[in-house]
Every structure is written in C-alpha cells, then in structure tokens.
Design a protein around this motif. Structure first.
Motif, short mmCIF file in Angstrom:
data_model
loop_
_atom_site.label_atom_id
_atom_site.label_comp_id
_atom_site.label_asym_id
_atom_site.label_seq_id
_atom_site.Cartn_x
_atom_site.Cartn_y
_atom_site.Cartn_z
N ASP A 1 2.86 3.63 -5.71
CA ASP A 1 3.39 3.69 -4.35
C ASP A 1 2.28 4.21 -3.43
OD1 ASP A 1 4.64 4.23 -1.94
OD2 ASP A 1 6.45 5.05 -2.85
N MET A 2 1.68 3.32 -2.66
CA MET A 2 0.51 3.67 -1.85
C MET A 2 0.84 4.65 -0.72
SD MET A 2 -1.91 1.95 -3.32
CE MET A 2 -3.28 1.60 -2.23
N THR A 3 2.09 4.69 -0.30
CA THR A 3 2.46 5.61 0.78
C THR A 3 2.68 7.03 0.27
OG1 THR A 3 4.82 5.12 0.54
CG2 THR A 3 3.56 3.76 2.08
N ARG A 4 2.90 7.17 -1.03
CA ARG A 4 3.14 8.50 -1.60
C ARG A 4 1.93 9.02 -2.36
NH1 ARG A 4 9.09 8.62 -4.23
NH2 ARG A 4 8.79 10.84 -3.86
N ASP A 5 1.24 8.16 -3.08
CA ASP A 5 0.05 8.57 -3.82
C ASP A 5 -1.17 8.32 -2.95
OD1 ASP A 5 -1.89 9.21 -5.61
OD2 ASP A 5 -1.01 8.13 -7.29
N ARG A 6 -1.51 9.29 -2.11
CA ARG A 6 -2.57 9.11 -1.12
C ARG A 6 -3.97 9.14 -1.72
NH1 ARG A 6 -0.79 9.55 4.19
NH2 ARG A 6 1.40 9.01 4.26
N GLN A 7 -4.10 9.52 -3.00
CA GLN A 7 -5.43 9.57 -3.59
C GLN A 7 -5.96 8.17 -3.93
OE1 GLN A 7 -6.04 10.94 -7.60
NE2 GLN A 7 -3.92 10.50 -8.20
N VAL A 8 -5.07 7.18 -4.05
CA VAL A 8 -5.48 5.83 -4.42
C VAL A 8 -6.02 5.10 -3.20
CG1 VAL A 8 -4.71 3.61 -5.33
CG2 VAL A 8 -3.84 5.74 -6.32
N ASP A 9 -7.25 4.60 -3.32
CA ASP A 9 -7.88 3.86 -2.22
C ASP A 9 -7.50 2.38 -2.24
OD1 ASP A 9 -9.56 5.97 -1.01
OD2 ASP A 9 -10.51 5.99 -2.98
N ILE A 10 -7.50 1.79 -3.45
CA ILE A 10 -7.21 0.36 -3.59
C ILE A 10 -6.34 0.15 -4.82
CG2 ILE A 10 -8.20 -1.92 -4.09
CD1 ILE A 10 -10.70 -1.08 -2.62
N ALA A 11 -5.30 -0.66 -4.66
CA ALA A 11 -4.51 -1.12 -5.80
C ALA A 11 -4.79 -2.59 -6.00
CB ALA A 11 -3.03 -0.88 -5.56
N ILE A 12 -5.15 -2.97 -7.22
CA ILE A 12 -5.33 -4.38 -7.58
C ILE A 12 -4.08 -4.77 -8.38
CG2 ILE A 12 -6.76 -6.08 -8.76
CD1 ILE A 12 -9.11 -4.12 -8.39
N ARG A 13 -3.22 -5.56 -7.75
CA ARG A 13 -1.91 -5.85 -8.32
C ARG A 13 -1.85 -7.26 -8.90
NH1 ARG A 13 1.83 -2.80 -3.79
NH2 ARG A 13 1.45 -0.69 -4.58
N TYR A 14 -1.01 -7.38 -9.89
CA TYR A 14 -0.84 -8.64 -10.64
C TYR A 14 0.57 -9.14 -10.38
CZ TYR A 14 -1.35 -11.67 -14.79
OH TYR A 14 -1.46 -12.73 -15.66
N SER A 15 0.68 -10.35 -9.88
CA SER A 15 2.01 -10.85 -9.53
C SER A 15 2.08 -12.36 -9.69
CB SER A 15 2.37 -10.47 -8.09
OG SER A 15 1.44 -11.02 -7.18
N ALA A 16 3.27 -12.88 -9.68
CA ALA A 16 3.47 -14.32 -9.78
C ALA A 16 2.88 -15.02 -8.56
CB ALA A 16 4.95 -14.64 -9.90
N ALA A 17 2.32 -16.19 -8.78
CA ALA A 17 1.66 -16.92 -7.69
C ALA A 17 2.62 -17.29 -6.59
CB ALA A 17 0.98 -18.17 -8.24
N ASP A 18 3.88 -17.53 -6.95
CA ASP A 18 4.86 -17.95 -5.95
C ASP A 18 5.78 -16.82 -5.52
OD1 ASP A 18 6.20 -17.65 -8.30
OD2 ASP A 18 7.25 -19.57 -8.23
N ALA A 19 5.33 -15.57 -5.71
CA ALA A 19 6.16 -14.43 -5.33
C ALA A 19 6.45 -14.46 -3.83
CB ALA A 19 5.46 -13.12 -5.69
N ALA A 20 7.68 -14.19 -3.47
CA ALA A 20 8.08 -14.24 -2.06
C ALA A 20 7.48 -13.07 -1.30
CB ALA A 20 9.61 -14.19 -1.97
N ALA A 21 6.84 -13.37 -0.17
CA ALA A 21 6.25 -12.35 0.72
C ALA A 21 5.46 -11.30 -0.04
CB ALA A 21 7.35 -11.69 1.54
N PRO A 22 4.46 -11.71 -0.82
CA PRO A 22 3.70 -10.74 -1.60
C PRO A 22 2.91 -9.80 -0.71
CG PRO A 22 2.59 -12.85 -1.63
CD PRO A 22 3.90 -13.06 -0.92
N GLU A 23 2.75 -8.57 -1.19
CA GLU A 23 1.99 -7.59 -0.43
C GLU A 23 0.51 -7.72 -0.77
OE1 GLU A 23 1.81 -2.72 0.17
OE2 GLU A 23 2.92 -3.61 -1.49
N GLY A 24 -0.34 -7.58 0.22
CA GLY A 24 -1.77 -7.49 -0.01
C GLY A 24 -2.52 -8.80 0.14
N GLN A 25 -3.82 -8.69 -0.02
CA GLN A 25 -4.75 -9.81 0.14
C GLN A 25 -4.98 -10.49 -1.21
OE1 GLN A 25 -8.63 -8.33 0.96
NE2 GLN A 25 -9.63 -10.32 0.91
N MET A 26 -4.77 -11.79 -1.29
CA MET A 26 -4.98 -12.50 -2.54
C MET A 26 -6.48 -12.53 -2.88
SD MET A 26 -3.83 -16.31 -3.72
CE MET A 26 -4.61 -17.11 -5.13
N LEU A 27 -6.79 -12.17 -4.12
CA LEU A 27 -8.18 -12.17 -4.57
C LEU A 27 -8.50 -13.41 -5.39
CD1 LEU A 27 -8.36 -8.43 -5.69
CD2 LEU A 27 -9.54 -9.44 -3.72
#
Length: 292
Positions: free
Chosen positions: A131-157
């Motif tokens: 949870d990026m709003t609660r764990d303020r020590q994390v600078d970047i999260a690299i998340r793994y999700s389905a390609a067709d996920a609805a309204a995915p959060e973040g920038q696709m890499l």
C-alpha cells in the motif's frame, strides 16, 4: 502570542544542554552575545526566567527545565527526520514480486549502482501488493498483473511472453513429450488468469500425453529452480529466464511456441514520485527491459 523563533529555541536548547552560553555559542557558530540576546528575547516573550544567572554558571529554572526537555526532544526528532531524508536521497526502496526480484532485478542491480554510484537499492519482495499511501518508505512498486486488468494502476513497463524451457541434460533424455514431466506456476492470486499447459497445447497444436505429469508450484522462481535441477520442462516467462538461457543453463523446448503473458507496471510512491532517484531508476529500468 506568536510562537518563539526557531533560532531562539535552538539557542536556549543548546545552552540548557551544554550548561553554558559560551559552549552554546561555539556549538551553534554564534557569538555569546547573540546567544544571550536570543535567550533574553525568549524569556521576554514567554514572561518567565529560564535560567538563574550566576557569575560563572547558569542554572535552569523550573520553567526552563520543562521547556528544555521538550525542546531537546523536538530538536532530536527534527535532526532524525532530516538525517532520514538525506539518507533516503541516496537510497531507493523497490517493492516487487519474489520472482521478478530474484530472477530479473537482483542480477542487474549492480549495473544501476555502477551507473549511479551515489545511489543504493534495497529490494523488498512480496506476493501481496504494498500500500503506497501507507508504506511511505517504498519509492517504486513493480507490480505484476493481468494484461487486460480493468483500470490498472501505474505505468506499463513490459508485457512478457511465456514459453517452455528445460535444462540441456533433461532435454537430451526427454526429447519428446512422451516421457517428460511438465512444470507450471499456479498463481496464488485470483486476479491472475492461468497461463498453463492447456493454453500451450492450443497454441502449439500439439497434444501432451493423457498420463503426462504436470507439477504445479505457487511461485515462478520455484518452477525455474525445478527446471534448472532437471525435474521437467517449465512453462515460464522468457523475460525471467533470459540470463539462464544466455548462460546455457536452460534451453527452449518447442521454441516457436510462445504465449502472451502478464504485464509489469511501475507505481511510484506519493512522496518520491518526482524525485531525481526515482526518475533515474525508472529510465534505467525501461532501458534494461527493452535491452532484454
């Protein structure tokens, strides 16, 4: 009443802690007259005496003792916060999945740090998204999700492709599917649709034996380790095994058959999203993924 100035409180705290206006002046790189002026102004503003002044010594009054304790705690917390911020400017905390951390990111961290010698990377791995709003020590999260996920959060890499791999020794002993065992990841997350051997068969137009052994693991790095140990043919992300293929530790089996896999996205922490260190790591990450 207006709040006392930070300079006056700092002069008072130093004098109370060191027991001398002269010592406070040396510590703060001020003249003793300036320290005395700050403290007299503070006393006038508060309407109380903070020190009992003797010929060669100063002693805190009762009010001075109360303020000294609070001022010491406050300045200690401020100094700690400033030190943490300065340390954070030289440190990047990356949160990602265990598979990406182990198989892709960890072998490449030294390349980033050599390009940017003032920065050090700390990797936190978990299957649960931070949870990026609660764990303020994390600078970047690299998340793994389905390609067709609805309204995915973040920038696709990058979107991965999935193919079959095994150790050269295993393929020498099991060239065809009749005697081979098959390894696959069975995602613990309900949000990830399976990329399994059934989908591979449909893409390959090849049928595996009805009695074929398919061994499932909860994490992709476990599938890769089993393949390296010669336990079967693994259906895994090409991105994650590229180093092992380059070293000859794994070999593609039916190399023309590839399945579209899931995607990796970058989410920046709200406090560090616009910092230089996040911009540098993001640029390096994008270049390294393209190079792969």
């Amino acid at each position: 009443m207006s709040f006392p100035s930070l300079a006056a409180l700092r002069a008072f705290e130093a004098a109370a802690r060191l027991g001398s206006f002269k010592a406070a002046a040396e510590a703060l790189h001020l003249s003793p007259t300036a320290v005395s002026h700050h403290i007299r102004g503070l006393e006038a503003q508060l309407g109380v005496s903070l020190f009992l002044r003797q010929t060669r010594a100063i002693t805190l009054t009762e009010a001075g003792g109360v303020l000294s304790q609070s001022a010491s705690r406050a300045f200690a917390e401020l100094e700690s916060a400033v030190a943490a911020i300065r340390d954070n400017e030289n440190r990047l905390v990356i949160s990602t999945t265990p598979a990406f951390a182990t198989l892709w990111l960890a072998p490449r961290i030294d390349d980033f740090e050599q390009r940017h010698p003032g920065l050090r990377v700390q990797v936190l791995s978990s299957t649960a998204p931070v949870d990026m709003t609660r764990d303020r020590q994390v600078d970047i999260a690299i998340r793994y999700s389905a390609a067709d996920a609805a309204a995915p959060e973040g920038q696709m890499l990058v979107q991965e492709s999935v193919a079959a791999f095994a150790s050269p020794d295993y393929l020498a002993r099991h060239a065809g599917p009749e005697t081979a065992e098959f390894l696959v990841t069975r995602w613990a997350s309900n949000g990830l649709p399976p990329v399994d051997w059934r989908a591979w068969q449909a893409a390959a137009v090849e049928t595996l034996p009805d009695n074929a052994t398919v061994r499932g693991f909860a994490h992709e790095q476990e599938v890769v380790q089993a393949a390296l140990a010669g336990k079967g043919v693994a259906l895994v992300s090409e991105l994650l095994v590229r180093d092992m293929v380059a070293r000859g530790w794994l070999v593609a089996w039916r190399p023309t058959v590839r399945l579209p896999g899931h995607v990796y996205r970058r989410v920046a922490g709200p406090l560090s999203a616009h910092t230089r260190r996040v911009a540098l790591f993001t640029a390096w990450l994008q270049d390294a993924l393209v190079a792969d």
